[in-house]
Scaffold this active site. Structure first.
Site, PDB file in Angstrom:
ATOM      1  N   PRO A  18      34.128 -19.579  14.948  1.00  0.00           N
ATOM      2  CA  PRO A  18      34.118 -19.077  16.327  1.00  0.00           C
ATOM      3  C   PRO A  18      34.584 -17.627  16.364  1.00  0.00           C
ATOM      4  CG  PRO A  18      35.313 -21.160  16.159  1.00  0.00           C
ATOM      5  CD  PRO A  18      35.083 -20.680  14.766  1.00  0.00           C
ATOM      6  N   LYS A  19      33.962 -16.850  17.237  1.00  0.00           N
ATOM      7  CA  LYS A  19      34.364 -15.450  17.413  1.00  0.00           C
ATOM      8  C   LYS A  19      35.281 -15.352  18.623  1.00  0.00           C
ATOM      9  CE  LYS A  19      32.709 -10.724  17.568  1.00  0.00           C
ATOM     10  NZ  LYS A  19      33.889 -10.316  18.359  1.00  0.00           N
ATOM     11  N   PHE A  20      36.553 -15.062  18.370  1.00  0.00           N
ATOM     12  CA  PHE A  20      37.541 -15.012  19.437  1.00  0.00           C
ATOM     13  C   PHE A  20      37.460 -13.698  20.199  1.00  0.00           C
ATOM     14  CE2 PHE A  20      39.052 -18.508  17.007  1.00  0.00           C
ATOM     15  CZ  PHE A  20      39.830 -19.273  17.850  1.00  0.00           C
ATOM     16  N   GLU A  59      33.645 -15.835  22.257  1.00  0.00           N
ATOM     17  CA  GLU A  59      32.492 -14.943  22.443  1.00  0.00           C
ATOM     18  C   GLU A  59      31.220 -15.461  21.794  1.00  0.00           C
ATOM     19  OE1 GLU A  59      33.597 -10.382  22.893  1.00  0.00           O
ATOM     20  OE2 GLU A  59      33.968 -11.146  20.890  1.00  0.00           O
TER      21      GLU A  59
END
Length: 322
Positions: free
Chosen positions: A22-24, A168
């Site tokens: 996951p893109k934080f 994101e």
């Protein structure tokens, strides 16, 4: 420390040997545990240790000569909040200690570059990932490894369901890949939307506008500063502004003076308007409060933006019907 970068893609990469994270929605942060202390470095290279004393204290548990790459985030109401990360990053040293109590930061680590003096950047990602998990799981929050999967179907589920938590999108890496310092060796898939937005102002000068101040549709009506305009868009916006100025000057020149004692002229009126507009400010991502010149009436622009407030919206074109 030169960090690895990611190239944007429009669809989810699939295939053997890929890992998905996951893109934080936070600030990129390199954690350097020296023999004596901890240094926190932003992506730009700026040292931001004083802004995050809670993370610096937690990182003292790491072995000396250890370097992590990751994202600092602040959780609020069940989701990451980029505005709160900005608030933490911009705090003075005195204020940072207070905010560390009320807005505690978390560190989502996605790579270990050095461990106890051993440079790991040439090792494959799969090996670095295993070492990262072994290092951080015993420590617990606020230092945590990001989730990872090699299952593209699970990654697709994350992509569809995690935006509600402020995520994101996804970052995709090859399992056999060395750390691509300073290069776009990873891939990123962001949640994006292309819609019409109201242009309520611009930064820069009328002859050289730099960015547009936007209100996005279906948002909270908080103004946002776009990413820098391309040369073609700067010219187009400048032409529109020049046209408006010419029309306003012509109208003012042809309008009878309201009273015989008035000393106002088109030039003085324009100067007063410029002084008033220069006083308006908006919060820009990474820049804090910046001045802008309001537009009345607003323009409309087609923009591409993510499901979060970071990165800034990208202006694709002004609407042709204006």
């Amino acid at each position: 420390m030169r960090v690895a970068l990611a190239a944007a893609v429009r669809t989810l990469p699939r295939g053997a040997g890929l890992a998905y994270e996951p893109k934080f929605d936070g600030h990129r942060l390199v954690v350097v545990r020296t023999a004596e202390d901890v240094v926190l470095q932003a992506r730009s290279g700026r040292i931001v240790t004083s802004a995050f004393p809670d993370l610096a204290a937690a990182a003292l548990q790491l072995p000396a000569a250890t370097v992590l790459d990751g994202e600092v985030v602040v959780w609020h109401a069940g989701r990451t909040d980029f505005a709160l990360v900005q608030r933490r990053a911009a705090a003075t040293a005195a204020r940072a200690a207070v905010l560390a109590q009320s807005l505690p930061a978390s560190y989502a680590a996605f790579d270990v570059l050095e461990l106890a003096g051993l440079d790991l950047r040439a090792r494959p990602y799969e090996r670095r990932r295993a070492l990262l998990v072994d290092l951080l799981l015993p420590l617990g929050p606020p230092l945590q490894p990001v989730p990872m999967t090699t299952d593209p179907e699970l990654a697709a589920t994350w992509y569809e369901t995690l935006p509600a938590s402020g995520i994101e999108g996804l970052v995709v890496k090859r399992l056999d890949q060395a750390y691509p310092a300073g290069r776009r060796g990873w891939q990123k898939l962001r949640h994006t939307d292309v819609r019409d937005a109201a242009v309520i102002g611009y930064t820069g000068t009328p002859r050289r506008p730099l960015a547009l101040v936007l209100v996005l549709p279906a948002g909270d009506e908080t103004p946002l500063v776009s990413s820098p305009l391309t040369a073609a868009l700067r010219a187009e916006v400048a032409a529109e502004l020049a046209s408006r100025t010419a029309t306003a000057t012509s109208t003012a020149s042809s309008t009878p003076t309201a009273t015989p004692t008035s000393t106002a002229t088109p030039t003085s009126t324009a100067r007063s308007a410029a002084a008033a507009t220069a006083a308006a400010t908006v919060t820009a991502i990474g820049l804090g409060e910046v001045p802008f010149r309001p537009l009345d009436p607003p323009l409309t622009a087609e923009v591409r933006y993510t499901s979060t407030r970071h990165p800034p919206p990208e202006v694709l074109r002004l609407r042709s019907d204006l």
